[in-house]
Design an enzyme around this catalytic site. Structure first.
Site, mmCIF file in Angstrom:
data_model
loop_
_atom_site.group_PDB
_atom_site.id
_atom_site.type_symbol
_atom_site.label_atom_id
_atom_site.label_comp_id
_atom_site.label_asym_id
_atom_site.label_seq_id
_atom_site.Cartn_x
_atom_site.Cartn_y
_atom_site.Cartn_z
ATOM 1 N N HIS A 187 0.818 -1.212 0.000
ATOM 2 C CA HIS A 187 0.000 0.000 0.000
ATOM 3 C C HIS A 187 0.848 1.257 0.000
ATOM 4 C CE1 HIS A 187 -3.794 -2.246 1.532
ATOM 5 N NE2 HIS A 187 -3.609 -2.331 0.240
ATOM 6 N N ARG A 294 -5.874 -10.490 -19.190
ATOM 7 C CA ARG A 294 -5.410 -11.872 -18.967
ATOM 8 C C ARG A 294 -6.241 -12.487 -17.840
ATOM 9 N NH1 ARG A 294 -0.048 -9.281 -20.114
ATOM 10 N NH2 ARG A 294 1.070 -10.641 -21.567
ATOM 11 N N GLU A 429 -0.295 -16.307 -31.934
ATOM 12 C CA GLU A 429 0.948 -16.455 -31.173
ATOM 13 C C GLU A 429 1.632 -17.786 -31.455
ATOM 14 O OE1 GLU A 429 0.096 -16.157 -26.954
ATOM 15 O OE2 GLU A 429 -1.779 -17.233 -27.152
ATOM 16 N N ASN A 452 5.080 -12.302 -27.452
ATOM 17 C CA ASN A 452 5.871 -12.997 -26.426
ATOM 18 C C ASN A 452 5.964 -14.481 -26.773
ATOM 19 O OD1 ASN A 452 5.522 -10.508 -25.301
ATOM 20 N ND2 ASN A 452 4.088 -11.163 -23.723
ATOM 21 N N ASP A 453 4.814 -15.059 -27.130
ATOM 22 C CA ASP A 453 4.819 -16.467 -27.509
ATOM 23 C C ASP A 453 5.196 -16.670 -28.964
ATOM 24 O OD1 ASP A 453 4.329 -18.069 -25.245
ATOM 25 O OD2 ASP A 453 2.266 -17.351 -25.177
ATOM 26 N N ARG A 463 11.019 -19.256 -23.747
ATOM 27 C CA ARG A 463 11.117 -17.836 -23.394
ATOM 28 C C ARG A 463 11.723 -17.585 -22.023
ATOM 29 N NH1 ARG A 463 4.670 -15.951 -23.472
ATOM 30 N NH2 ARG A 463 4.773 -14.708 -21.606
ATOM 31 N N CYS A 500 -0.683 -7.403 -28.670
ATOM 32 C CA CYS A 500 -0.691 -7.224 -27.217
ATOM 33 C C CYS A 500 0.569 -7.792 -26.563
ATOM 34 C CB CYS A 500 -1.935 -7.839 -26.604
ATOM 35 S SG CYS A 500 -2.107 -9.587 -26.958
HETATM 36 C C1 PEP Z 1 1.933 -13.095 -25.756
HETATM 37 O O1 PEP Z 1 2.175 -14.290 -25.815
HETATM 38 O O2 PEP Z 1 2.501 -12.221 -26.447
HETATM 39 C C2 PEP Z 1 0.894 -12.591 -24.832
HETATM 40 C C3 PEP Z 1 0.482 -11.348 -24.856
HETATM 41 O O3 PEP Z 1 0.402 -13.466 -23.933
HETATM 42 P P1 PEP Z 1 1.142 -13.959 -22.597
HETATM 43 O O4 PEP Z 1 2.350 -13.068 -22.387
HETATM 44 O O5 PEP Z 1 0.104 -13.848 -21.532
HETATM 45 O O6 PEP Z 1 1.499 -15.354 -22.935
HETATM 46 MG MG MG Z 2 0.866 -15.823 -24.982
#
Ligand code: PEP
Ligand code: MG
Length: 568
Positions: A187, A294, A429, A452-453, A463, A500
């Protein structure tokens, strides 16, 4: 130099004021008049509730609703009959004075909360201690530490900065905060960020290392703290501070602006969130919607599956907070690195390639149908869109759409309202989805590229594995070709294409994404204004030229170096 947790950004330069709580010692003797002691406790409790309510009101007007919720939570704890009856029973059965009864009960509750792993319960323990102090002060008639009147340029140093203390702070006079306990989500951190006061927390023994009036420099991003800094350090950080403030002011100029390139191509700039409460931050940071919620975090923070109604409330809250702006909610994406222990899923050799996300949901309809139903019901309260993660085959997406149709028919039968024209899309992804983008574009209303994926699966690189981290880069030409292809194929097929993954907030990639034709960027709330600024610095002609050159290059290193050389 000392290092703690940088919990609220900015550079603080000022003089130390050590915040020491006054002694709360009391005479711990057995009481004889139980009724009188109970009355004394109840009177103090009433005063404490009234005082906390007033503090919450003050916090609401001076800082914000979300921060006031912390103190409103204290009011609820104070009103909790379990806690007060335990205190009364200590007075009655143990003949304790009110102070001892309060102290013992609060310590017991705090201990119970802090023994639970979850960070939220740890925070509850801090809240109970704060309440204990406030109650004891009222019982002992001890004045509160007055932080309202500290002189300008004060750096507060305390063991912990409790919500009660923060309520009195005048941010104009406080240059920084240093504490011995607390982390990024405590907090004290939330309040420091809301008041825009640089803060470094969790610096061991800092209270005993400083004295009142001592000069101090702190960096709320790196967590570095310099006591009695030399001239060179002072000059360096004075310059850093000015630069930070200039950049902050420059970004503030982008609040309320359209997200568009220098020559007027408009894109949508949304934010990624993990909890319903994060939606407020999106609004505060001028996000144009939520590009990724998410939902797995709703399932991870607790000991059992959230019910359909609990999920409905969470999705509705986000939709209502965004007041009609688009909210893309991703259905459960568990597995891989996101575990939910209570689901009892078996260990897998290759969890990232295994039974996860949509693969699991299509087999666990007991989990999936309530989520889809909650999403449809919540769609009556805003512009909710449903997004399916980790899709590899068209059949998977068709199965979700069939399930949605069946649930819609059930809702129709019961006259439960929902958006009949709800948009349904996919995360792109996996290389499979990328290669099939033209086909998916005819079936899905929108795409959101999860870089990311997509990077992990395109490069066949875990990753999270440091030994192969050198391969995990979105600047790899293979990943960039995949992204380009998805955007172009998606748009040609009539699907809106967003992104995203973290790459959406990478300023080096902005010209490429603009040139490829990305419609929507979804970034963390705190990156919204910086991304809007970067977008505004490029014309499409410039972006196209950069993209053409970058896409002709053969290696990750060449591309990265080139993008750095042309970055604005
Ligand atoms: C991604 O894979 O780019 C993504 C936004 O999902 P996460 O990072 O939750 O796997
Ligand atoms: Mg993902």
């Amino acid at each position: 130099m000392y290092t703690g947790i940088g919990a609220s950004a900015g550079i603080g330069i000022g003089s130390v004021v050590v915040v020491k709580e006054p002694s709360l010692a009391y005479n711990n003797v057995a009481i004889s008049d139980v009724a009188a002691e109970k009355a004394r406790f109840n009177e103090a409790l009433e005063k404490c509730i009234a005082k906390t309510q007033a503090m919450a009101e003050d916090m609401k007007t001076r800082v914000g609703e979300k921060e006031a919720e912390i103190l409103e939570g204290h009011v609820l704890l104070l009103m909790d009959p379990e806690m007060s009856s335990q205190i009364e029973s200590n007075i009655e059965n143990e003949k304790m004075c009110a102070e001892a009864a309060v102290e013992q009960t609060c310590d017991l509750f705090a201990q119970m909360f802090s023994s639970l792993e979850d960070e939220m319960f740890q925070q509850r323990a801090t809240d109970v201690c704060d309440i204990k102090t406030r109650l004891l002060k009222i019982l002992l008639d001890v004045e509160d530490v007055d932080l309202a009147s500290v002189p300008e340029g004060t750096v507060l140093v305390a063991e912990d900065l409790t919500p009660s203390m923060t309520a009195g702070i005048n941010p104009a006079n406080v240059a920084g905060v240093l504490t011995e306990i607390g982390g990024k989500t405590s907090h004290s951190a939330i309040l420091a960020r809301a008041l825009e006061i640089p803060a470094v927390l969790s610096i061991e023994g800092i209270v005993s290392k400083v004295e009142n009036g001592q000069k101090v420099v702190l960096d709320g991003t790196s967590g570095h703290v310099f006591l009695s800094p030399d001239e060179a350090t002072l000059a360096e950080y004075t310059e850093k501070r000015e630069k930070y403030l200039e950049e902050k002011a420059a970004l503030a100029a982008f609040i309320g602006k359209e997200s568009s390139t220098a020559d007027g191509r408009v894109v949508e700039l949304c934010a990624n969130i993990g909890k319903p409460e994060d939606a407020l931050k999106v609004v505060e940071c001028d996000g144009e919607g939520v590009g990724l919620f998410r939902t797995e975090f709703l399932f991870m923070d607790r000991p059992q599956v959230p019910t359909e109604d609990e999920q409905f409330e969470a999705y509705k809250k986000v939709a209502e907070t965004l007041e009609g702006k688009p909210v893309i909610i991703r259905t459960l994406d568990i597995g891989g690195d996101k575990e939910i222990p209570y689901l009892g899923l078996g260990k897998e050799e290759n969890p990232f390639l295994g039974f996860r996300a949509i693969r699991l949901c299509l087999q666990r309809e007991d989990l999936y149908r309530p989520q889809l139903r909650a999403l449809l019901r919540a769609s009556a309260f805003g512009d909710i869109k449903i997004m399916v993660p980790m899709v590899t085959c068209v059949d998977e997406f068709r199965a979700v759409k069939t399930m949605l149709k069946e649930i819609m028919a059930e809702l129709d039968e019961k006259s439960i309202p929902y958006n009949k024209d709800i948009k349904v899309g996919i995360m792109v992804e996996t290389p499979a989805a990328s290669l099939m983008a033209d086909v998916f574009a005819k079936e899905a209303d929108f795409f959101s590229i999860g870089t990311n994926d997509l990077t992990q699966y395109t490069m066949a690189v875990d990753r999270g594995n440091p030994d192969v981290a050198y391969l995990y880069s979105t600047y790899n030409p293979a990943v960039l070709r995949s992204i380009e292809r998805v955007i172009k194929a998606g748009k040609e097929g009539g699907a809106m294409v967003g992104m995203c993954g973290e790459a959406a907030a990478d300023p080096l990639l902005t010209p490429l994404l603009l040139s490829f034709g990305l419609d929507e960027f979804s970034v963390s709330a705190t990156s919204i204004l910086a991304t809007r600024k970067t977008i505004s610095l490029w014309t499409m002609e410039e972006a196209n030229a950069v993209a053409e050159k970058a896409m002709s290059m053969a290696t990750e290193a060449e591309i990265q170096e080139y993008l750095k050389s042309v970055a604005k």
